[in-house]
Design an enzyme around this catalytic site. Structure first.
Site, short mmCIF file in Angstrom:
data_model
loop_
_atom_site.label_atom_id
_atom_site.label_comp_id
_atom_site.label_asym_id
_atom_site.label_seq_id
_atom_site.Cartn_x
_atom_site.Cartn_y
_atom_site.Cartn_z
N HIS A 82 0.82 -1.21 0.00
CA HIS A 82 0.00 0.00 0.00
C HIS A 82 0.86 1.26 0.00
O HIS A 82 0.38 2.34 0.35
CB HIS A 82 -0.91 0.01 1.23
CG HIS A 82 -1.71 -1.23 1.41
ND1 HIS A 82 -2.63 -1.64 0.47
CD2 HIS A 82 -1.73 -2.16 2.39
CE1 HIS A 82 -3.19 -2.78 0.88
NE2 HIS A 82 -2.66 -3.12 2.04
N HIS B 134 -7.24 -4.67 -0.84
CA HIS B 134 -6.59 -5.93 -1.20
C HIS B 134 -7.36 -6.62 -2.31
O HIS B 134 -7.18 -7.81 -2.56
CB HIS B 134 -6.51 -6.86 0.00
CG HIS B 134 -6.00 -6.20 1.24
ND1 HIS B 134 -6.84 -5.63 2.16
CD2 HIS B 134 -4.74 -5.98 1.67
CE1 HIS B 134 -6.11 -5.10 3.14
NE2 HIS B 134 -4.85 -5.29 2.86
#
Lengths: 332, 332
Positions: free
Chosen positions: A56, A218
């Site tokens: 991320h 995700h």
């Protein structure tokens, strides 16, 4: 799969070596997998620690620095860090004023940060936790009970980080972190899936003309698989989803982030931001501050998220405070 | 093709609307397609203007601000801006001290900036030009006679911008811009092609296990189509290509940028930076400053470029000077 990696098993280790080489303002504890600010911590300052699965970036390691985090604990890609990492981080940065954990609401992260808080307490370190759960798309998700924590994490880290830098105590820094989360909402749309190094293939399939509306960071399923539409309509859908959960009063001041998920060019994020701004103007909302770019990403996923924070003068003042982290810099 | 756009014909217009909405520090002249700093120009300051096809964001519009550019002229995606844009920009930002054009070496850009310089001269505006041609991959290319201009453009804009901010005159600002270019080299590798909104499909085909070594920022062919390899080997190839053209003395100080082409996750850029740093350390080179991120992009292309600038104390001092542009901020 074509990626700038060596062995897929070594991605985190190798990336941390790169972070250490690139940023003299950061210190990387390779053994414990903890990123802290270089130099010694200022006595009496509340320390902010965040962490979560890698993939991320710049979240969280890129947000370590004056005005924001004191430490970040990166897990393997899309995998929670372990309690020992958070404990090592807490011991490294606590100066006696306590540490605040900023935790995105995923079951593994929540559990491991809870364990770490117990371990830290055993060592005499005061710990508070701010749980971020801003994603309005779905109530429960693949790895989450309750709402997922996504883009608002950056806002919590920036604003609470500013207050900690100004000398706020653990209770007040925690209170403002919770306030930011409670006043922030996010919603994301994926145009493509993403590929983890370990899997070597996309995490889900998305036909050439379809999008995942309400996707998680995700690749968790959102609300619906829909046909691709123009940016104006997608912006309206994103604003509408947030508004349904958090309608704002006339002339409300906001911090608005249009965030790329990793594979979307910046020029598209600007197109989207323009459409979001137009939709918010129609609703009488004031964009007081904004961010456009890749801040809370999902590897190579093409897509974007919208985060809206209902600001107030205090939140804006802390937002404007200097920050000097590799992923977010101004005023220093 | 799935992109956050409306009509492909309107991408530049819509993106400029987003830039205007997102950045109160910038002023967008939508009719002329010119981005300038908001507010009035400081009398006597040399003005820096750059421009080129869109699709490389944050280059150039994101680099407009104190310490860097005074104006940017974005063309349509991968298409040169027209002389009227550059003339409008020059008229908007010249305060009598003259303007410097920073031009990436592509035939269309060179021609149009030359015409603009003539038009500006007719209006009594002093113009100098710095031509950026840092890409060592190939001598001539699809749209270029001589070497292509790529990543070093950012360094020229930052360093010359700092000198202009400090009051340097047109000759000295031009000299330092040329010096940065002459001491900088770049080399890029593409893992995938990219898709322009107008074409709607990838600009070239790249098999699942192959890479384009020495690719240009519009997908121009490089030196060779090769098999995918680990990051360590790709870093060695990139450093080697640059070194063959510009070997550096022992303990040379450098500014090193590992730049994502748009579709590559930041975690991979850090892996690559770590490998580049290791290869440079083996050669006795000192990384004095570094940048890791998406700065000179090629829409959604997965890939990365390496830029190495052989610095000196003056260049480092100007590199460190404050900058406050949306795409590059520190020290202000």
């Amino acid at each position: 799969m074509k990626k700038f990696i060596n062995d897929p098993e070594d991605v985190l280790r190798d990336a941390l070596a790169g972070v250490a080489a690139a940023h003299p303002t950061l210190a990387v504890d390779a053994a414990n997998r903890v990123i802290t600010r270089a130099g010694t911590a200022r006595p009496g300052k509340v320390a902010l620690i965040s962490g979560g699965g890698s993939g991320h970036e710049p979240l969280h390691g890129g947000f370590v620095g004056p005005g924001m985090l004191d430490a970040a604990c990166p897990g393997e890609v899309f995998t929670s860090p372990v309690p020992d990492q958070m404990l090592a981080a807490a011991k490294a940065v606590d100066t006696g004023a306590g540490v605040m954990f900023i935790v995105k609401n995923y079951t593994g992260d929540v559990m491991n940060f809870e364990l770490a808080a117990e371990l830290a307490a055993d060592e005499g370190i005061g710990v508070s936790t701010v749980l971020v759960d801003d994603d309005v798309a779905v109530q429960d998700s693949t790895w989450t009970a309750g709402r997922r924590g996504t883009g608002a994490t950056l806002l919590v880290e920036k604003i609470a980080g500013a207050l900690a830098e100004q000398g706020g105590d653990l209770a007040s820094v925690t209170e403002i972190g919770e306030r930011v989360n409670s006043r922030s909402r996010s919603f994301a749309i994926a145009l493509t899936s993403c590929t983890t190094p370990a899997a070597g293939k996309p995490g889900f399939d998305l036909p050439e003309d379809e999008i995942e509306v309400g996707v998680g960071i995700h690749g968790e399923p959102g609300r619906a698989r829909e046909k691709m539409r123009p940016a104006s309509e997608l912006a309206a859908a994103m604003v509408g989803a947030i508004w349904a959960d958090m309608p704002l009063p006339e002339a409300a001041e906001t911090i608005v982030m249009v965030n790329g998920l990793g594979g979307t060019p910046l020029i598209e994020l600007y197109v989207l931001f323009g459409e979001v701004a137009a939709r918010l103007a129609e609703r009488g909302v004031v964009i007081a501050r904004s961010l456009v770019g890749n801040y809370v990403t999902s590897l190579d996923m093409a897509g974007a998220s919208l985060t809206i924070c209902h600001a107030d003068p205090r939140l804006l003042e802390l937002w404007d405070a200097p920050v000097n982290a590799p992923g977010l810099r101004w005023g220093i």
